[in-house]
Design a protein around this motif. Sequence first.
Motif, PDB file in Angstrom:
ATOM      1  N   GLU A  84       0.832  -1.203   0.000  1.00  0.00           N
ATOM      2  CA  GLU A  84       0.000   0.000   0.000  1.00  0.00           C
ATOM      3  C   GLU A  84       0.863   1.248   0.000  1.00  0.00           C
ATOM      4  O   GLU A  84       0.585   2.211  -0.729  1.00  0.00           O
ATOM      5  CB  GLU A  84      -0.919  -0.027   1.229  1.00  0.00           C
ATOM      6  N   ARG A  85       1.942   1.235   0.782  1.00  0.00           N
ATOM      7  CA  ARG A  85       2.813   2.411   0.856  1.00  0.00           C
ATOM      8  C   ARG A  85       3.564   2.604  -0.461  1.00  0.00           C
ATOM      9  O   ARG A  85       3.715   3.745  -0.928  1.00  0.00           O
ATOM     10  CB  ARG A  85       3.787   2.257   2.024  1.00  0.00           C
ATOM     11  N   LEU A  86       4.042   1.538  -1.064  1.00  0.00           N
ATOM     12  CA  LEU A  86       4.707   1.650  -2.364  1.00  0.00           C
ATOM     13  C   LEU A  86       3.772   2.286  -3.393  1.00  0.00           C
ATOM     14  O   LEU A  86       4.169   3.184  -4.148  1.00  0.00           O
ATOM     15  CB  LEU A  86       5.152   0.273  -2.857  1.00  0.00           C
ATOM     16  N   GLY A  87       2.538   1.810  -3.438  1.00  0.00           N
ATOM     17  CA  GLY A  87       1.596   2.332  -4.407  1.00  0.00           C
ATOM     18  C   GLY A  87       1.211   3.773  -4.140  1.00  0.00           C
ATOM     19  O   GLY A  87       1.003   4.555  -5.071  1.00  0.00           O
ATOM     20  N   GLY A 110      -5.925  -0.475  -6.285  1.00  0.00           N
ATOM     21  CA  GLY A 110      -6.664  -1.482  -5.542  1.00  0.00           C
ATOM     22  C   GLY A 110      -6.439  -2.920  -5.949  1.00  0.00           C
ATOM     23  O   GLY A 110      -7.012  -3.829  -5.331  1.00  0.00           O
ATOM     24  N   LEU A 111      -5.624  -3.184  -6.962  1.00  0.00           N
ATOM     25  CA  LEU A 111      -5.353  -4.569  -7.343  1.00  0.00           C
ATOM     26  C   LEU A 111      -4.484  -5.215  -6.265  1.00  0.00           C
ATOM     27  O   LEU A 111      -3.443  -4.659  -5.891  1.00  0.00           O
ATOM     28  CB  LEU A 111      -4.633  -4.624  -8.690  1.00  0.00           C
ATOM     29  N   PRO A 112      -4.862  -6.365  -5.727  1.00  0.00           N
ATOM     30  CA  PRO A 112      -4.033  -7.013  -4.703  1.00  0.00           C
ATOM     31  C   PRO A 112      -2.615  -7.259  -5.211  1.00  0.00           C
ATOM     32  O   PRO A 112      -2.416  -7.684  -6.358  1.00  0.00           O
ATOM     33  CB  PRO A 112      -4.776  -8.326  -4.432  1.00  0.00           C
ATOM     34  N   TRP A 113      -1.634  -7.018  -4.342  1.00  0.00           N
ATOM     35  CA  TRP A 113      -0.250  -7.129  -4.791  1.00  0.00           C
ATOM     36  C   TRP A 113       0.129  -8.515  -5.298  1.00  0.00           C
ATOM     37  O   TRP A 113       0.936  -8.604  -6.238  1.00  0.00           O
ATOM     38  CB  TRP A 113       0.723  -6.659  -3.702  1.00  0.00           C
ATOM     39  N   PRO A 114      -0.394  -9.631  -4.756  1.00  0.00           N
ATOM     40  CA  PRO A 114      -0.001 -10.926  -5.327  1.00  0.00           C
ATOM     41  C   PRO A 114      -0.396 -11.065  -6.802  1.00  0.00           C
ATOM     42  O   PRO A 114       0.323 -11.691  -7.584  1.00  0.00           O
ATOM     43  CB  PRO A 114      -0.736 -11.948  -4.451  1.00  0.00           C
TER      44      PRO A 114
END
Length: 309
Positions: A84-87, A110-114
């Motif tokens: 979240e912080r990276l994005g 909002g796309l899940p990171w995996p």
Amino acid sequence: MSFTLFPGTRLALALESLAGLSVGDALGAQYLVPGNKPADLADGRVPDSPWEWTDDTEQACCLVATLFEGAETDKHFDRDAFAERLGRTYDPYRGYGPGAVVMLREIRDGLPWPIASAAAFDGAGSCGNGAAMRAAPLGAWHADSLAHAATEGARAAEVTHSHPEGIAGGVAVTVAAAVAAAGRLDGRRPEPALLLRAVAAHTPDGLVRADLLAAATIGRADEAAHRLGNGTRALAQDTVPFALWVAARHLDDYPAAISACVAAGGDVDTTAAIAGGVVAAYTGADGIPAAWLSAREPLPAWLAAAGGE
């Protein structure tokens, strides 16, 4: 290793590694600008300040802020908070590659990171340098356990890198910084070949690990750059073994480590960030020339607001 690390000590170690990483990144980036000559650095002359840092430092600051916020509550690195912080904080003009920009924009939206990580490069995942270039402070944080450093290095890498070599690069740098910080705490400098073999022992099988073992047999910087690569291809396997060779050889001499990266050319900001983060985990911030620290652009205000500076 026979020491216990409390959260305040872990944070101090991580911040000193971050200082070395960010100065190496910012100074190395100056030699991607026409007119700045690597030979000048070898003679002790540096470019005019301020030195702006790149995506290497921005991502490392995200990592340290995440470590700080989770220090009292979670034994594992909070990957959701990190993603979240990276994005939320990434600045595409800091030198991010196009693939990273797309991924981080997707995560921000909002796309899940995996899913975002696995979808990169047509589903192959990234084997670039992103996981490795930001990883040294995580290793300094886990100086009391190489095995735990390796586990957390893989977990942190997977947020943006699902390719095995990209993950291996993140693991290798994390473990190298843990070895360096442990050597500082123990008062024993690890010999270069032993450091590289210790890192390889905790790195997954593959090209990165194979070249770490090869690096342990190399004695000269020009041979190391020729055999291992200097980051020109922007791949973990083309960058991490050389950067860690430099760190292992110059573990007690921060200026010499950065100078070796600059002299080798290639992806200088990234090799200098990796080597600088590992070396500073051993020397502490006192090993970084004060004038270089002053010349580096200040780190982002949100890092201090998170309690990470």
